[in-house]
Every structure is written in structure tokens, then in C-alpha cells.
Design an enzyme around this catalytic site. Sequence first.
Site, PDB file in Angstrom:
ATOM      1  N   ARG A 237      -6.620  -5.805   6.000  1.00  0.00           N
ATOM      2  CA  ARG A 237      -7.568  -5.918   7.077  1.00  0.00           C
ATOM      3  C   ARG A 237      -7.060  -6.841   7.943  1.00  0.00           C
ATOM      4  NH1 ARG A 237     -11.857  -5.133   4.956  1.00  0.00           N
ATOM      5  NH2 ARG A 237     -13.337  -5.367   6.764  1.00  0.00           N
ATOM      6  N   GLY A 258       0.718  -5.698   6.294  1.00  0.00           N
ATOM      7  CA  GLY A 258       0.218  -6.966   6.344  1.00  0.00           C
ATOM      8  C   GLY A 258      -0.989  -6.762   7.321  1.00  0.00           C
ATOM      9  N   HIS A 259      -1.938  -8.040   7.531  1.00  0.00           N
ATOM     10  CA  HIS A 259      -2.912  -7.963   8.448  1.00  0.00           C
ATOM     11  C   HIS A 259      -2.339  -7.920  10.051  1.00  0.00           C
ATOM     12  CE1 HIS A 259      -1.629 -12.235   7.796  1.00  0.00           C
ATOM     13  NE2 HIS A 259      -1.853 -12.457   9.072  1.00  0.00           N
ATOM     14  N   ASN A 260      -3.098  -7.263  10.665  1.00  0.00           N
ATOM     15  CA  ASN A 260      -2.996  -7.185  12.297  1.00  0.00           C
ATOM     16  C   ASN A 260      -1.815  -6.417  12.489  1.00  0.00           C
ATOM     17  OD1 ASN A 260      -4.979  -9.038  12.430  1.00  0.00           O
ATOM     18  ND2 ASN A 260      -3.868 -10.894  12.641  1.00  0.00           N
ATOM     19  N   SER A 278       0.984  -9.061  11.940  1.00  0.00           N
ATOM     20  CA  SER A 278       0.942  -9.006  13.485  1.00  0.00           C
ATOM     21  C   SER A 278       2.474  -8.375  13.951  1.00  0.00           C
ATOM     22  CB  SER A 278       0.693 -10.543  13.754  1.00  0.00           C
ATOM     23  OG  SER A 278      -0.206 -11.152  13.531  1.00  0.00           O
TER      24      SER A 278
END
Length: 363
Positions: A237, A258-260, A278
Site C-alpha cells: 500500500r 513497493g509502496h507508491n 515511488s
Amino acid sequence: MRYTVAELARALGVPALGNADLCITRVAEPAHAGPEDLAIAMKPEYAETLSKGQAKVALLWSGADWQALGLEAAICLDRPRFGMSTISAMVDPGQGYAAGIHPSAIIDPSAELADDVSVGPFTVIGARAKIGAGTVIASHVTIARDVTIGEVSLIHPGVRIYSDVHIGARAILHGNVVIGGDGFSFVTPEESGVERARSSLGDQGEIKSQAWARIHSLGGVEIGDDVEIGANSTVDRGTVRATRVGSGTKIDNLVQIGHNVVVGQDCLLCAQAAVAGSSKIGRNTVIAGQAGVADNLVIGENVVIGAASAVLSNVPSGRAMLGYPAVKMDTHIESYKGLRRLPRLLKEFAELKKSVTKIGSTD
């Protein structure tokens, strides 16, 4: 499933050749095909083993001389492998998940399940979850609060979907997929050794010992339509905004997102690939097996990243990358050729040095 050659050919939009009334119950490799199998002989080299089996009909390339191959019927396509998409769907018997809601399933009263949703044994569905019509949820699945899953999706056993995850229609999640786990986000009170190494690219100097503080993941995950995610893969998330996976993207087994991260539409991420936090992946990009993308990068559209490559900088659209660190594929191949020539060049250099030394000693 049982189909005539005529029915299969009609589904593919091509004429049936030969005896169109022959019946097919499954597909098989040419050497192992029985009399009711469709032999998959998409190339001339594959067709060479037809005589070892008992196939009466085969899927062949356009222009193939099917009668010379001893067949009674054939289906010929310009792209036989693409035809396999339609045929495999028609003859696939499925996993046999039972219809209806199993009595051992635990479903929160506030959850909304549309018509014809199937829920397997020991599955848990949390508060305010919304499940679209015709979706099949197998056994031992956990769906947390405020999750939405679109219509006609298939959730295989052991899948874990955390809260605030939104999945589109016709999704396929294979066994033990985890969607919406927390991102790997930790920070220190003062500059860490990792931060200093990134800025200095060398000596870290004196590093103070510090504990890592956790940054909570407050964003969710948004997954588009027609997305397939392979077994044991994970999508974390977002920290504040949601991690996103575009419609039509296919993710293999053991992939980490991964996140973002934002993954565009119609991408392919192969086994053991990883995209760090990201980073943004453009549409129609292919990331091959064991390749990695570092954090906060932008990968353009229609990019191909070769197997086991490590992408450490932004990549423009349309580029093929390979190596560690990843560079243009043709550049990497030339470098690899040079590396293979290096032992011979060193040997030649040593001989040349010996000759020059010998000449010098005679003066």
C-alpha cells in the site's frame, strides 16, 4: 469440454480444414497427443513429432501442408500462439470451486456481495467490503474492511487483501498473493548511513547508531480491470497516496511492487522482478525475470528490461535495457563481447610486452 474442429475454428475466425466434425476434448504436445486431442504444432519443428502421437487434428502455422503430416483436419493461423489464448480458455476445466457461500465462511453483515458470488470454506470478508457479480472467492481467503473487488474476478486460495484495496473487474489473483501490506518505510532521527552513502557515493564518515522509526502506510492500493497477479506476489500500500496497477497488466509469481509505485496499463512483470518505492512504470513495459528497478525512478512506455538487470536511473520510452547497471541493450552486448575477448587480449598483450622487452635487451 468437448468441441468440434468447426467450433474451434469458428471461435478463432478461420476456416476448418479437413474433417470439421472431429471432436476435441483437450490439447496436447504432438508426440503425446491422442485421437481426441488437438496437437499444438505451431512451428515446423514441432510438427516433426506428430508421427509419434495419435493426433488427427493439429493447430498449425499458416500455409502448413497438413495432409502431408498425416492429419485428418487442421486449424491454421498466422499467429498460432495467439490462437492458444482462445483455445486454452475453451478447454480449461477450471479449478472446480463450488458455487454458493460455504457455511464456514465468515462474512461481516455490512459487506455487500452481488449476485452469483461464490465464497469458499474458511474465508473471511470484512466490514463494508463490496464483491462484484459472478466473482469466485476460493477457500482460506482474507478480505479486510472497505475492499472492493469487481465483477467476474477469481480469487484463489490463501489470498490476503488488506483494507482500502480496490480491484477492478475480471481480476485473477493466484494463491498467497498479498495486496495492501505496509510499505517498507523507516527513518532515523538524524541522517542515516544510507542517506549519507547516497549523497557522498563513498566514505560515510562517522555514523551514529540510531533506531529505525516506522512510517505508517496510510494509502491503499488501486488495481485496474483485467489484471492477473501470480502466486506469492505482493503489492504494498502507499504511504499517503495509493499504489496503482493499471488495467491489463499481468504480474508473474514472486514479484514485489513497493509502496507508491505506479504501474501503467498492459505491462508484464516476470518472476522475481521487483519495483522499489515511488517508481513509475510506463504502459506496455516489460520487466523480465529477476530484474530490479530502484526507487523514485521513471521508466517510460514500451520499455523492455532484460532478465536480471538492475535499473538505477530513469529510462526513456521505447528503450531496451540490459545489465548491471542497466544500459542500452546493444551497448551491454558489445561490452559483454569485449569482456569475453579480454583473456585473449591480455594474452596477446603479455606476448607483445615480452617481445618488446626482448628487443630492448638487445640494444
